[in-house]
Design a protein around this motif. Structure first.
Motif, PDB file in Angstrom:
ATOM      1  N   ILE A   1       0.879  -1.113  -0.228  1.00  0.00           N
ATOM      2  CA  ILE A   1      -0.016  -0.059  -0.191  1.00  0.00           C
ATOM      3  C   ILE A   1       0.653   1.155  -0.093  1.00  0.00           C
ATOM      4  N   ASN A   2       1.902   0.853   1.066  1.00  0.00           N
ATOM      5  CA  ASN A   2       2.966   2.530   0.828  1.00  0.00           C
ATOM      6  C   ASN A   2       2.823   2.516  -0.612  1.00  0.00           C
ATOM      7  N   VAL A   3       3.853   1.992  -1.118  1.00  0.00           N
ATOM      8  CA  VAL A   3       4.012   1.975  -2.029  1.00  0.00           C
ATOM      9  C   VAL A   3       3.391   2.812  -3.681  1.00  0.00           C
ATOM     10  N   GLN A   4       2.293   2.631  -3.102  1.00  0.00           N
ATOM     11  CA  GLN A   4       0.941   3.098  -4.784  1.00  0.00           C
ATOM     12  C   GLN A   4       1.003   4.275  -3.470  1.00  0.00           C
ATOM     13  N   ILE A   5       0.676   4.246  -2.535  1.00  0.00           N
ATOM     14  CA  ILE A   5       0.508   5.595  -2.146  1.00  0.00           C
ATOM     15  C   ILE A   5       1.154   6.879  -2.420  1.00  0.00           C
ATOM     16  N   GLU A   6       2.451   6.852  -2.200  1.00  0.00           N
ATOM     17  CA  GLU A   6       3.755   7.489  -2.416  1.00  0.00           C
ATOM     18  C   GLU A   6       3.516   7.635  -4.144  1.00  0.00           C
ATOM     19  N   ASP A   7       3.595   7.014  -4.997  1.00  0.00           N
ATOM     20  CA  ASP A   7       3.078   7.397  -6.711  1.00  0.00           C
ATOM     21  C   ASP A   7       1.813   8.269  -6.908  1.00  0.00           C
ATOM     22  N   ILE A   8       1.099   7.857  -5.897  1.00  0.00           N
ATOM     23  CA  ILE A   8      -0.310   8.390  -6.102  1.00  0.00           C
ATOM     24  C   ILE A   8      -0.318  10.197  -5.703  1.00  0.00           C
ATOM     25  N   TYR A   9       0.293  10.053  -5.015  1.00  0.00           N
ATOM     26  CA  TYR A   9       0.495  11.478  -3.700  1.00  0.00           C
ATOM     27  C   TYR A   9       1.641  12.652  -5.039  1.00  0.00           C
ATOM     28  N   ARG A  10       2.654  12.177  -5.266  1.00  0.00           N
ATOM     29  CA  ARG A  10       3.714  12.363  -5.935  1.00  0.00           C
ATOM     30  C   ARG A  10       3.404  13.048  -6.905  1.00  0.00           C
ATOM     31  N   VAL A  11       2.178  12.344  -8.175  1.00  0.00           N
ATOM     32  CA  VAL A  11       1.350  12.767  -9.208  1.00  0.00           C
ATOM     33  C   VAL A  11       0.726  14.297  -8.854  1.00  0.00           C
ATOM     34  N   HIS A  12       0.844  14.564  -7.615  1.00  0.00           N
ATOM     35  CA  HIS A  12       1.054  16.470  -7.746  1.00  0.00           C
ATOM     36  C   HIS A  12       1.606  17.329  -7.047  1.00  0.00           C
ATOM     37  N   PHE A  13       2.520  16.281  -5.689  1.00  0.00           N
ATOM     38  CA  PHE A  13       3.828  16.979  -5.564  1.00  0.00           C
ATOM     39  C   PHE A  13       4.587  16.048  -5.714  1.00  0.00           C
ATOM     40  N   PRO A  14       5.467  15.975  -6.886  1.00  0.00           N
ATOM     41  CA  PRO A  14       6.054  15.318  -7.137  1.00  0.00           C
ATOM     42  C   PRO A  14       7.933  15.245  -6.091  1.00  0.00           C
ATOM     43  N   LYS A  15       8.161  16.245  -5.774  1.00  0.00           N
ATOM     44  CA  LYS A  15       8.973  16.560  -4.447  1.00  0.00           C
ATOM     45  C   LYS A  15       8.768  15.862  -2.927  1.00  0.00           C
ATOM     46  N   ALA A  16       7.404  15.462  -3.326  1.00  0.00           N
ATOM     47  CA  ALA A  16       7.056  14.858  -1.600  1.00  0.00           C
ATOM     48  C   ALA A  16       8.274  13.610  -1.162  1.00  0.00           C
ATOM     49  N   SER A  17       8.230  13.655   1.011  1.00  0.00           N
ATOM     50  CA  SER A  17       9.136  12.862   1.475  1.00  0.00           C
ATOM     51  C   SER A  17       8.386  11.836   1.144  1.00  0.00           C
ATOM     52  N   SER A  18       9.071  10.664   1.300  1.00  0.00           N
ATOM     53  CA  SER A  18       8.305   9.336   1.915  1.00  0.00           C
ATOM     54  C   SER A  18       7.932   9.188   3.244  1.00  0.00           C
ATOM     55  N   ASP A  19       8.012  10.424   4.049  1.00  0.00           N
ATOM     56  CA  ASP A  19       7.763  10.487   5.873  1.00  0.00           C
ATOM     57  C   ASP A  19       6.914  11.675   5.473  1.00  0.00           C
ATOM     58  N   GLU A  20       7.077  11.929   4.779  1.00  0.00           N
ATOM     59  CA  GLU A  20       6.337  13.232   4.838  1.00  0.00           C
ATOM     60  C   GLU A  20       4.984  12.759   4.048  1.00  0.00           C
ATOM     61  N   ILE A  21       4.198  11.519   3.188  1.00  0.00           N
ATOM     62  CA  ILE A  21       3.394  11.140   2.516  1.00  0.00           C
ATOM     63  C   ILE A  21       2.868  10.391   3.737  1.00  0.00           C
ATOM     64  N   ALA A  22       4.394   9.625   4.371  1.00  0.00           N
ATOM     65  CA  ALA A  22       3.434   8.727   5.213  1.00  0.00           C
ATOM     66  C   ALA A  22       2.733   8.677   6.504  1.00  0.00           C
ATOM     67  N   THR A  23       3.762   9.858   6.813  1.00  0.00           N
ATOM     68  CA  THR A  23       2.663  10.901   8.507  1.00  0.00           C
ATOM     69  C   THR A  23       1.264  11.864   7.758  1.00  0.00           C
ATOM     70  N   ARG A  24       1.265  11.858   6.510  1.00  0.00           N
ATOM     71  CA  ARG A  24      -0.398  12.180   5.806  1.00  0.00           C
ATOM     72  C   ARG A  24      -0.787  11.140   5.691  1.00  0.00           C
ATOM     73  N   MET A  25      -0.864   9.966   5.313  1.00  0.00           N
ATOM     74  CA  MET A  25      -1.220   9.073   5.016  1.00  0.00           C
ATOM     75  C   MET A  25      -2.344   7.783   6.284  1.00  0.00           C
ATOM     76  N   LYS A  26      -1.089   8.114   7.751  1.00  0.00           N
ATOM     77  CA  LYS A  26      -1.876   7.826   8.465  1.00  0.00           C
ATOM     78  C   LYS A  26      -1.716   8.224   9.995  1.00  0.00           C
ATOM     79  N   TYR A  27      -2.078   9.374   9.504  1.00  0.00           N
ATOM     80  CA  TYR A  27      -3.335  10.613   9.562  1.00  0.00           C
ATOM     81  C   TYR A  27      -4.589   9.815   9.277  1.00  0.00           C
ATOM     82  N   LEU A  28      -5.310   9.870   8.096  1.00  0.00           N
ATOM     83  CA  LEU A  28      -6.058   9.555   7.340  1.00  0.00           C
ATOM     84  C   LEU A  28      -6.522   7.856   7.708  1.00  0.00           C
ATOM     85  N   LEU A  29      -5.427   7.273   8.170  1.00  0.00           N
ATOM     86  CA  LEU A  29      -5.765   5.856   8.298  1.00  0.00           C
ATOM     87  C   LEU A  29      -6.953   6.081   9.709  1.00  0.00           C
TER      88      LEU A  29
END
Length: 323
Positions: free
Chosen positions: A110-138
């Motif tokens: 799931i995390n690999v797919q989420i990172e790809d999806i997130y970076r469509v709009h924010f290509p420079k986002a870090s893995s930690d930034e994406i993980a923090t956002r997604m875990k909050y939503l989970l």
């Protein structure tokens, strides 16, 4: 002045092939305000999903002609170019489809797919930034952090649909559309997700459209309801008012088709007949042929959408206490 998140004005959708044209959505006008949870209900074929696809600009121009206006914060979605609408999807308007879980790759975590999806709009986002956002939503959709690194096959259908809802919320969109998003789930899981969506609205600033054929879903999770029949809106109003005292015979027919949990057990009532042929012009009320209260005028003149007390609207010659 109320902030309209979305305002539809005389929206039409016509499907076409070499043989015929089908008017799938006709002259739909409504507004959705900030914080609204609008349920759109009707039988299969009434135009609910086509309406959502038109708003999202997911209909192929060579197969479907869309006219009218769909104003998102005052900007017309229908006339936007491809770059503008692609930028707006997911950041401004997001959608959860009926089988959204099937869009997840079975061979990637799931995390690999989420990172790809997130970076469509924010290509420079870090893995930690994406993980923090997604875990909050989970957490918001009642899921533990550990699912972030699981494969889809390690989760149930209900868990995957919650993942799909969390993905739709990644960029905090102003408008979230659920298109039969809980239909494929069992009743218990559906109830849990509906309760979680209502709780979500208390936590985040969310405006929602819930497209469904199930009036009980609308009753449990929406504050307003729009009833569609044969591509047209026939009634709009607060959920409680529409359920307790429907103004349109079609809405009453939908309500009568549900069993009561109290009182005497009786046979369920169905609406006789079927939807009209939308490739042919409809004269008068589109529901007239199936309506038990029809009068001569129903077959010769189209009833206008009339506004009544408490924000109620209905398109019926017999509405407003004359039924």
């Amino acid at each position: 002045m109320m902030d309209h998140v979305l305002e539809l004005k005389n929206l039409d959708v016509t499907y076409a092939n070499k043989d015929r044209k089908v008017m799938a959505v006709r002259d739909v006008s409504l507004s959705i305000d900030k914080g609204d949870a609008l349920g759109v209900v009707g039988e299969s074929g009434s135009g609910k999903s086509t309406l959502a696809m038109a708003i999202l600009r997911l209909l192929r121009p060579d197969h479907a002609a869309v006219t009218g206006q769909a104003l998102f914060h005052g900007k017309d979605l229908i006339t936007m170019d491809a770059a503008q609408i692609n930028k707006l999807r997911w950041t401004g308007i997001a959608v959860v489809f009926q089988n959204a879980m099937n869009s997840l790759s079975a061979v990637h975590r799931i995390n690999v797919q989420i990172e790809d999806i997130y970076r469509v709009h924010f290509p420079k986002a870090s893995s930690d930034e994406i993980a923090t956002r997604m875990k909050y939503l989970l957490k918001l959709v009642n899921m533990p952090d550990r699912v972030y690194t699981l494969y889809p096959h390690e989760m149930s259908g209900g868990m995957l649909q919650r993942i799909a809802i969390a993905i739709a919320l990644l960029h905090n969109p102003d408008l979230l559309i659920f298109d039969e998003a809980t239909t494929a789930l069992d009743v218990v899981t559906q109830g849990q997700i509906l309760r979680e969506m209502v709780e979500l609205e208390k936590t985040i600033d969310m405006t929602r459209i819930m497209i469904t054929h199930d009036m009980s879903v609308v009753a449990a999770s929406c504050n307003r309801v729009a009833v569609m029949y044969a591509g047209e809106l026939v009634e709009i109003g607060p959920v409680r008012d529409v359920i307790k005292q429907p103004l349109h015979p079609y809405t009453k027919g939908l309500m009568d088709a549900y069993p009561s949990l109290t009182g005497k057990i009786s046979a369920l009532k169905s609406i006789p007949g079927s939807l009209p042929d939308l490739s042919k012009p409809i004269v008068g009320c589109p529901f007239a042929a199936r309506c038990s209260k029809q009068i001569d005028k129903c077959h010769t003149a189209k009833p206008p959408m009339v506004t009544y007390d408490h924000g109620r609207q209905a398109a019926c010659w017999l509405a407003g206490g004359n039924q």
